[in-house]
Design an enzyme around this catalytic site. Structure first.
Site, PDB file in Angstrom:
ATOM      1  N   ASP A 100      -1.682  14.382  13.533  1.00  0.00           N
ATOM      2  CA  ASP A 100      -1.328  14.254  12.024  1.00  0.00           C
ATOM      3  C   ASP A 100      -2.340  14.354  11.143  1.00  0.00           C
ATOM      4  O   ASP A 100      -2.557  13.266  10.299  1.00  0.00           O
ATOM      5  CB  ASP A 100      -0.257  13.035  11.999  1.00  0.00           C
ATOM      6  N   LEU A 125       1.001  -1.161   0.076  1.00  0.00           N
ATOM      7  CA  LEU A 125      -0.160   0.048  -0.095  1.00  0.00           C
ATOM      8  C   LEU A 125       0.987   1.160  -0.060  1.00  0.00           C
ATOM      9  O   LEU A 125       0.368   2.352  -0.619  1.00  0.00           O
ATOM     10  CB  LEU A 125      -1.051  -0.022   1.228  1.00  0.00           C
ATOM     11  N   HIS A 126       2.011   1.116   0.700  1.00  0.00           N
ATOM     12  CA  HIS A 126       2.680   2.379   0.776  1.00  0.00           C
ATOM     13  C   HIS A 126       4.193   2.112   1.491  1.00  0.00           C
ATOM     14  O   HIS A 126       4.165   1.184   2.090  1.00  0.00           O
ATOM     15  CB  HIS A 126       2.217   3.291   1.824  1.00  0.00           C
ATOM     16  N   PHE A 127       5.252   2.618   0.952  1.00  0.00           N
ATOM     17  CA  PHE A 127       6.451   2.681   1.595  1.00  0.00           C
ATOM     18  C   PHE A 127       6.870   4.186   2.110  1.00  0.00           C
ATOM     19  O   PHE A 127       6.676   4.992   1.476  1.00  0.00           O
ATOM     20  CB  PHE A 127       7.353   2.169   0.374  1.00  0.00           C
ATOM     21  N   GLY A 170       7.177  -0.476   5.443  1.00  0.00           N
ATOM     22  CA  GLY A 170       6.349  -0.437   4.566  1.00  0.00           C
ATOM     23  C   GLY A 170       4.614  -0.751   5.165  1.00  0.00           C
ATOM     24  O   GLY A 170       4.695  -1.102   6.320  1.00  0.00           O
TER      25      GLY A 170
END
Length: 841
Positions: free
Chosen positions: A365, A232-234, A239
């Site tokens: 955040d 999904l994302h790094f 990750g």
């Protein structure tokens, strides 16, 4: 954005290097240590280089050693390597200070370079083995993040990778000039620096490292009860993966944390934050606003948090898709429908944040990428790494710059500030990034939003009041769309002159971070030449002291200076010629011709098309036609439909439109109609990489977004198509021109600059209806008017990204004698000096 954040550490108004920091602790103390007489050193904004003078030159490439260290071990590691390498005559380099170390190991930093505190250059494999064995003992107590691009040696902080020692360059498959190494046949190929370890096909792994590779490959995920389905994302901290629980079949999210990596402002690594996130999710158990906690485990040294998979769309993606002002066909109804959706969404997000506050949790955040919207109406917040407890009155150690509160907001007030930025940001995307530069700007943004959208005034007024606090506007400046051209021109000139630093050698006017590359502070895109070009085009000057500053440094260029029209010496020569310094300009061209200029890429910004145009301009016709022939020969290489990434880039500055412009000028000099055929071929290459947007406009297709801009977008291509049509009728190009220009009718652009912002659309001839929109980004500086550069984190005065570019664009549309980009003046109806047609190339 990580490289921009590194340049924000020194100055509150402008990007700058640590070399100019006044902070006593910016550099490691070892930099003040005396060097042996037979050693040399060099300092950059990031690295300190050390090499012995009495040793033979290093090979051009080979196996290098990297030393990784956490913050608390950094000075120990550097000291040990210094004491080891100096008496043995082994060259090395290290990051110059703690701020740089924290930045390159931060969560947003590059995964390919993260963790590298020290680099050591062994002369051969025998020395490589010896250094690794001996330093492994000396650095036994040092801990640091795993360097993903390298092979780890034993269990300590030492890593190895094959790569270049000397700085050499070649053209990448995408046509960019990149660092290079020699392949097995002696040719230069890109020195690929990815986030995984690999051995180049022309060499072999030293035998003594085979056991290290086997140990690395022995770590697998087969023993964990989850099957990873996709990434999904790094981030540099680890990750985020979509996985399935083997035991239940449930789809879950695995969040990985790497030890000592992904540092935040408090110095915490990703492991510390993921443990904290686990505790926060336990506290929020049962809330719809937070993913449910499923599991927590470790694999090797990595930690994994397992969470419920929330099948939602990030608010940022919904915003990009829905925001009406980026469409040329935006109507009042579109504005009203978007406003209704935005207000409803804001109310739902506020309720979600409120549910956290009821459990005394501060999210910390909040920004659109951390807000998921599901089809069934659920709003879920993700990424609780920096969440705090309300009673602690703390500040988050990581935050999106557009939503980060000032120092006077802590605890729940941090979330309230971010919510206010979100209320403003859904109508003015990214603009709150600018507020640390001038917080009173928020009131002006609020007024623009209320003028543009049928939004409830109270919603925006409340957001403005929350963001502004006690700060009020005291320095109004002339605004585009209402002030006269002379007022705007003089206000921007005031800001530019006030920013000048003639006492420095690296730059005269502050601009983009690219000006800190060798010679970047002098060139047309980011340096003094571009600012002086814009000032002269606006009818201002002369500025003899600034011209002298440029002339003195240009004629003694630093090693590594570019040669191109916008990135190097040819552009400086062009400007010096316009300013009346023709002898200096011709001398500078002679300096360029002594280099291997004919091996450069074709790009207008840095390569042969810009150089060829300048050679034609200065009467070096035969050499210019050599550039024409080289660029023409490269047209045989087909281009894919996607611009950028691993593919060649499209557009005026980077793509085939630059060579097309060169072919058109060559045609105007020679009358050879074959050059018009070449120009058409080049333009079709760029049009192949364009796609129609939903509003019917034709824009450059990057696969994940469409670009309307001057450098790599539709605006720049349109300028060259228009020039082509002055020489030859073509219905296909005429239709494309109308569709390319349609993109210029959009009402909002994230940045103001010339190359990648609103100013470039204006300079390309979009019309004065876009001028008023420059108000979004207009800021006061030193009694004048200035604009933020790329990323909006700092002001810029340069031509490509900042105030000089805006000045140039306004002069192009409002000035008494409209200025034009180099070689994009109105084309003659036919060749000025027809000659015998050239042969086909």
């Amino acid at each position: 954005m990580d490289k921009y954040e590194l340049y924000c550490l020194v100055d509150q108004h402008f990007y700058d290097t640590l070399e100019h920091s006044t902070a006593e602790d910016a550099d490691f103390p070892i930099l003040r240590r005396s060097l042996p007489t037979d050693w040399s050193t060099a300092l950059t904004d990031t690295w300190c280089y050390y090499a012995p003078d009495n040793e033979p030159p290093l090979p051009g490439q080979g196996w290098k050693i990297h030393v990784s260290a956490r913050v608390e071990d950094a000075e120990k590691a550097i000291g040990a390597v210094w004491d080891y390498c100096m008496p043995r005559g082994i060259a090395f380099k290290f990051l110059r200070g703690l701020p740089v170390l924290v930045m390159v190991n931060s969560k947003a930093a590059s995964r390919a370079s993260s963790g590298k505190l020290i680099t050591i250059y062994p002369r051969d494999e025998a020395q490589l083995e010896l250094v690794l064995k001996e330093l492994d003992e000396l650095l036994r107590d040092v801990r640091g993040p795993y360097i993903l691009s390298d092979l780890r040696y034993n269990a300590g902080p030492l890593f190895v990778r094959y790569g270049g020692f000397a700085e050499r360059h070649c053209l990448s498959p995408s046509g960019e000039r990149v660092l290079a190494v020699e392949d097995g046949d002696g040719g230069l190929v890109p020195d690929v620096r990815g986030a995984t370890f690999s051995v180049p096909p022309w060499t072999t792994l030293p035998a003594f490292l085979e056991s290290q590779l086997a140990a690395r490959n022995a770590v697998t995920t087969t023993e964990v009860p989850y099957d990873i389905e996709s990434v999904l994302h790094f981030s540099n901290g680890g990750g985020v993966y979509l996985a399935r629980d083997k035991r239940t079949g449930e789809q879950v999210v695995l969040k990985e944390a790497r030890p000592h990596a992904g540092l935040d402002a408090a110095g915490r690594d990703a492991v510390a934050r993921i443990k904290h996130e686990r505790d926060i999710l336990e506290r929020l158990s049962g809330l719809a606003a937070a993913p449910a906690l499923r599991d927590y485990f470790t694999l090797g040294e990595h930690h994994f948090l397992v969470m419920e998979f929330v099948d939602g769309t990030p608010l940022q993606r919904r915003l990009v898709h829905r925001y009406p002002l980026t469409r040329a066909t935006c109507t009042e109804q579109d504005l009203a429908e978007y406003t209704t959706w935005a207000v409803e969404t804001l109310e739902e997000v506020a309720r979600a944040v409120g549910s956290l506050h009821e459990r005394e949790v501060v999210f910390g955040d909040l920004h659109p990428d951390n807000i998921l919207l599901t089809d069934d109406g659920r709003v879920a917040l993700i990424d609780f790494e920096v969440a705090t407890l309300a009673g602690d009155r703390a500040r988050a150690a990581l935050a999106h710059p557009a939503f980060a509160p000032p120092a006077d907001r802590q605890g729940l007030d941090s979330d309230r500030y971010a919510l206010a930025c979100l209320r403003l940001g859904l109508f003015a995307p990214q603009c709150t990034i600018m507020l640390p530069l001038h917080r009173p700007k928020v009131a002006h943004l609020g007024e623009i939003v209320k003028e543009t959208f049928p939004v409830p005034g109270g919603l925006i007024d409340e957001a403005v009041a929350t963001i502004a606090g006690d700060v009020r506007e005291t320095t109004p400046v002339p605004m585009p769309g209402t002030a006269t051209w002379p007022e705007l021109r003089d206000a921007m000139a005031t800001a530019i002159v006030a920013s000048a630093t003639p006492e420095r050698d690296d730059r005269l006017f502050p601009g983009d971070v690219a000006q800190f590359r060798p010679g970047g502070g002098l060139n047309l895109a980011h340096g003094a030449a571009g600012v002086l070009f814009a000032l002269a085009g606006a009818g201002l000057g002369p500025y003899p002291d600034y011209e002298r500053w440029l002339r003195e440094r240009a004629l003694s260029p630093v090693q590594g200076s570019g040669l191109g029209l916008y990135d190097g010496l040819h552009g400086i020569a062009y400007v010096l010629g316009l300013l009346g310094h023709s002898d200096d300009a011709n001398e500078l061209i002679d300096i360029c011709l002594r280099e291997k200029w004919d091996l450069l890429e074709s790009a207008l910004i840095s390569g042969l098309s810009g150089i060829g145009l300048n050679l034609l301009h200065f009467g070096r016709t035969n050499l210019a036609l050599r550039a024409v022939d080289i660029c023409a020969g490269r047209l045989d290489t087909p281009v894919p439909e996607i611009s950028g990434g691993a593919n060649p880039r499209a557009g005026l500055m980077h793509g085939s439109s630059g060579p097309a412009l060169l072919f058109l000028h060559a045609y105007e000099h020679t009358g050879d109609t074959a050059l018009l055929d070449l120009a058409a071929t080049a333009l079709r290459q760029d049009l192949r990489r364009c796609r129609h947007s939903e509003d019917g406009s034709l824009q450059v297709n990057q696969g994940w977004r469409l670009l309307p801009y001057l450098d790599e977008g539709s605006a720049g291509i349109a300028l060259v198509v228009e020039r082509y049509l002055r020489h030859r009728r073509d219905e296909g190009f005429a239709t494309a021109l109308a569709e390319l220009r349609l993109a210029g009718r959009a009402g909002f652009f994230v940045q103001a600059g010339l190359f990648t912002g609103r100013a470039g659309i204006i300079a390309a001839g979009a019309g004065d209806e876009l001028v008023k929109g420059l108000r979004w980004h207009a800021l006061p500086y030193a009694g004048g008017l200035a604009f933020p550069g790329d990323q909006l984190l700092r002001l810029s005065m340069d031509f490509s990204t900042g105030t000089a570019g805006v000045l140039f664009a306004l002069g192009a549309i409002l000035g008494d004698e409209p200025c034009r980009l180099p070689f994009l003046e109105a084309a003659p109806e036919r060749p000025a000096h027809p000659t015998t047609p050239r042969k086909e190339v």
